[in-house]
Design a protein around this motif. Structure first.
Motif, PDB file in Angstrom:
ATOM      1  N   GLU A  48      35.932  40.305  41.743  1.00 26.55           N
ATOM      2  CA  GLU A  48      36.146  41.505  40.925  1.00 26.55           C
ATOM      3  C   GLU A  48      35.986  41.176  39.440  1.00 26.55           C
ATOM      4  N   ALA A  49      36.520  40.051  39.012  1.00 26.58           N
ATOM      5  CA  ALA A  49      36.397  39.647  37.605  1.00 26.58           C
ATOM      6  C   ALA A  49      34.928  39.473  37.221  1.00 26.58           C
ATOM      7  N   GLU A  50      34.156  38.887  38.105  1.00 29.85           N
ATOM      8  CA  GLU A  50      32.729  38.712  37.843  1.00 29.85           C
ATOM      9  C   GLU A  50      32.033  40.065  37.760  1.00 29.85           C
ATOM     10  N   ALA A  51      32.400  40.989  38.634  1.00 30.96           N
ATOM     11  CA  ALA A  51      31.809  42.326  38.614  1.00 30.96           C
ATOM     12  C   ALA A  51      32.121  43.039  37.290  1.00 30.96           C
ATOM     13  N   GLN A  52      33.319  42.791  36.755  1.00 30.12           N
ATOM     14  CA  GLN A  52      33.720  43.420  35.494  1.00 30.12           C
ATOM     15  C   GLN A  52      33.280  42.601  34.277  1.00 30.12           C
ATOM     16  N   GLN A  53      32.710  41.430  34.522  1.00 31.10           N
ATOM     17  CA  GLN A  53      32.326  40.525  33.437  1.00 31.10           C
ATOM     18  C   GLN A  53      33.504  40.241  32.504  1.00 31.10           C
ATOM     19  N   HIS A  54      34.667  39.999  33.132  1.00 29.72           N
ATOM     20  CA  HIS A  54      35.888  39.705  32.375  1.00 29.72           C
ATOM     21  C   HIS A  54      36.704  38.736  33.225  1.00 29.72           C
ATOM     22  N   HIS A  55      36.968  37.573  32.707  1.00 36.05           N
ATOM     23  CA  HIS A  55      37.507  36.505  33.533  1.00 36.05           C
ATOM     24  C   HIS A  55      38.907  36.077  33.077  1.00 36.05           C
ATOM     25  N   PRO A  56      39.820  35.956  34.025  1.00 40.37           N
ATOM     26  CA  PRO A  56      41.199  35.600  33.675  1.00 40.37           C
ATOM     27  C   PRO A  56      41.347  34.116  33.380  1.00 40.37           C
ATOM     28  N   GLU A  57      42.387  33.806  32.644  1.00 42.52           N
ATOM     29  CA  GLU A  57      42.871  32.435  32.584  1.00 42.52           C
ATOM     30  C   GLU A  57      43.952  32.388  33.653  1.00 42.52           C
ATOM     31  N   TRP A  58      43.850  31.418  34.541  1.00 47.26           N
ATOM     32  CA  TRP A  58      44.829  31.389  35.618  1.00 47.26           C
ATOM     33  C   TRP A  58      45.113  29.974  36.058  1.00 47.26           C
ATOM     34  N   CYS A  59      46.229  29.866  36.774  1.00 48.36           N
ATOM     35  CA  CYS A  59      46.674  28.571  37.291  1.00 48.36           C
ATOM     36  C   CYS A  59      47.282  28.809  38.664  1.00 48.36           C
ATOM     37  N   ASN A  60      46.928  27.956  39.592  1.00 46.18           N
ATOM     38  CA  ASN A  60      47.468  28.051  40.946  1.00 46.18           C
ATOM     39  C   ASN A  60      48.125  26.727  41.310  1.00 46.18           C
ATOM     40  N   VAL A  61      49.379  26.801  41.711  1.00 49.02           N
ATOM     41  CA  VAL A  61      50.078  25.642  42.265  1.00 49.02           C
ATOM     42  C   VAL A  61      50.694  26.099  43.582  1.00 49.02           C
ATOM     43  N   TYR A  62      50.228  25.507  44.665  1.00 47.49           N
ATOM     44  CA  TYR A  62      50.622  25.831  46.033  1.00 47.49           C
ATOM     45  C   TYR A  62      50.550  27.333  46.285  1.00 47.49           C
ATOM     46  N   ASN A  63      51.708  28.018  46.323  1.00 50.37           N
ATOM     47  CA  ASN A  63      51.691  29.444  46.689  1.00 50.37           C
ATOM     48  C   ASN A  63      51.867  30.372  45.486  1.00 50.37           C
ATOM     49  N   GLU A  64      51.833  29.835  44.284  1.00 47.05           N
ATOM     50  CA  GLU A  64      52.027  30.668  43.092  1.00 47.05           C
ATOM     51  C   GLU A  64      50.743  30.759  42.285  1.00 47.05           C
ATOM     52  N   LEU A  65      50.470  31.965  41.811  1.00 44.17           N
ATOM     53  CA  LEU A  65      49.306  32.229  40.973  1.00 44.17           C
ATOM     54  C   LEU A  65      49.796  32.833  39.668  1.00 44.17           C
ATOM     55  N   GLN A  66      49.492  32.178  38.559  1.00 42.89           N
ATOM     56  CA  GLN A  66      49.831  32.688  37.234  1.00 42.89           C
ATOM     57  C   GLN A  66      48.545  33.164  36.572  1.00 42.89           C
ATOM     58  N   ILE A  67      48.598  34.360  35.979  1.00 45.62           N
ATOM     59  CA  ILE A  67      47.414  34.968  35.378  1.00 45.62           C
ATOM     60  C   ILE A  67      47.715  35.406  33.952  1.00 45.62           C
ATOM     61  N   SER A  68      46.749  35.149  33.064  1.00 42.58           N
ATOM     62  CA  SER A  68      46.826  35.591  31.681  1.00 42.58           C
ATOM     63  C   SER A  68      45.505  36.279  31.334  1.00 42.58           C
ATOM     64  N   LEU A  69      45.606  37.481  30.778  1.00 37.75           N
ATOM     65  CA  LEU A  69      44.413  38.248  30.420  1.00 37.75           C
ATOM     66  C   LEU A  69      44.400  38.557  28.930  1.00 37.75           C
ATOM     67  N   SER A  70      43.300  38.249  28.284  1.00 41.95           N
ATOM     68  CA  SER A  70      43.058  38.662  26.904  1.00 41.95           C
ATOM     69  C   SER A  70      41.547  38.714  26.701  1.00 41.95           C
ATOM     70  N   THR A  71      41.146  39.458  25.691  1.00 42.70           N
ATOM     71  CA  THR A  71      39.723  39.579  25.386  1.00 42.70           C
ATOM     72  C   THR A  71      39.445  38.678  24.186  1.00 42.70           C
ATOM     73  N   HIS A  72      38.819  37.559  24.448  1.00 41.73           N
ATOM     74  CA  HIS A  72      38.629  36.550  23.404  1.00 41.73           C
ATOM     75  C   HIS A  72      37.797  37.080  22.235  1.00 41.73           C
ATOM     76  N   ASP A  73      36.788  37.903  22.521  1.00 39.09           N
ATOM     77  CA  ASP A  73      35.957  38.459  21.446  1.00 39.09           C
ATOM     78  C   ASP A  73      36.762  39.345  20.497  1.00 39.09           C
ATOM     79  N   ALA A  74      37.824  39.966  21.004  1.00 42.60           N
ATOM     80  CA  ALA A  74      38.668  40.845  20.180  1.00 42.60           C
ATOM     81  C   ALA A  74      39.905  40.110  19.673  1.00 42.60           C
TER      82      ALA A  74
END
Length: 96
Positions: A48-74
């Motif tokens: 989905e991120a690729e389809a929107q051309q907008h990619h999250p910063e994320w981290c996965n450790v075992y069963n947890e997913l942390q996501i951070s979204l910002s628009t770097h150009d802005a």
């Protein structure tokens, strides 16, 4: 894409349970049953991120997913981040 004001961000966050605004980004985390489930959701989000051309910063450790979204150009949060956040919510909700 125009950077949103903090007031605009806080107002829009009312539509996203579990998300918060910190360090000029939208942040959240999800916990899943196991690593396989977490990684499966990450793959769906990646498509989905690729389809929107907008990619999250994320981290996965075992069963947890942390996501951070910002628009770097802005240099901050834009409508693009909220669009992807809502898509992520739909993906996570459809997998539970």
């Amino acid at each position: 894409m125009k950077k949103l004001t903090e007031q605009e961000i806080q107002s829009k966050l009312e539509q996203l349970e579990g998300w918060e605004y910190k360090d000029d980004a939208l942040d959240t985390s999800f916990q899943f049953e196991n690593f396989k489930e977490a990684f499966s959701v990450m793959v769906r989000i990646a498509f989905e991120a690729e389809a929107q051309q907008h990619h999250p910063e994320w981290c996965n450790v075992y069963n947890e997913l942390q996501i951070s979204l910002s628009t770097h150009d802005a240099d901050g949060v834009t409508e693009k981040d909220f669009k992807l956040a809502h898509s992520i919510e739909q993906i996570v909700d459809s997998g539970e």
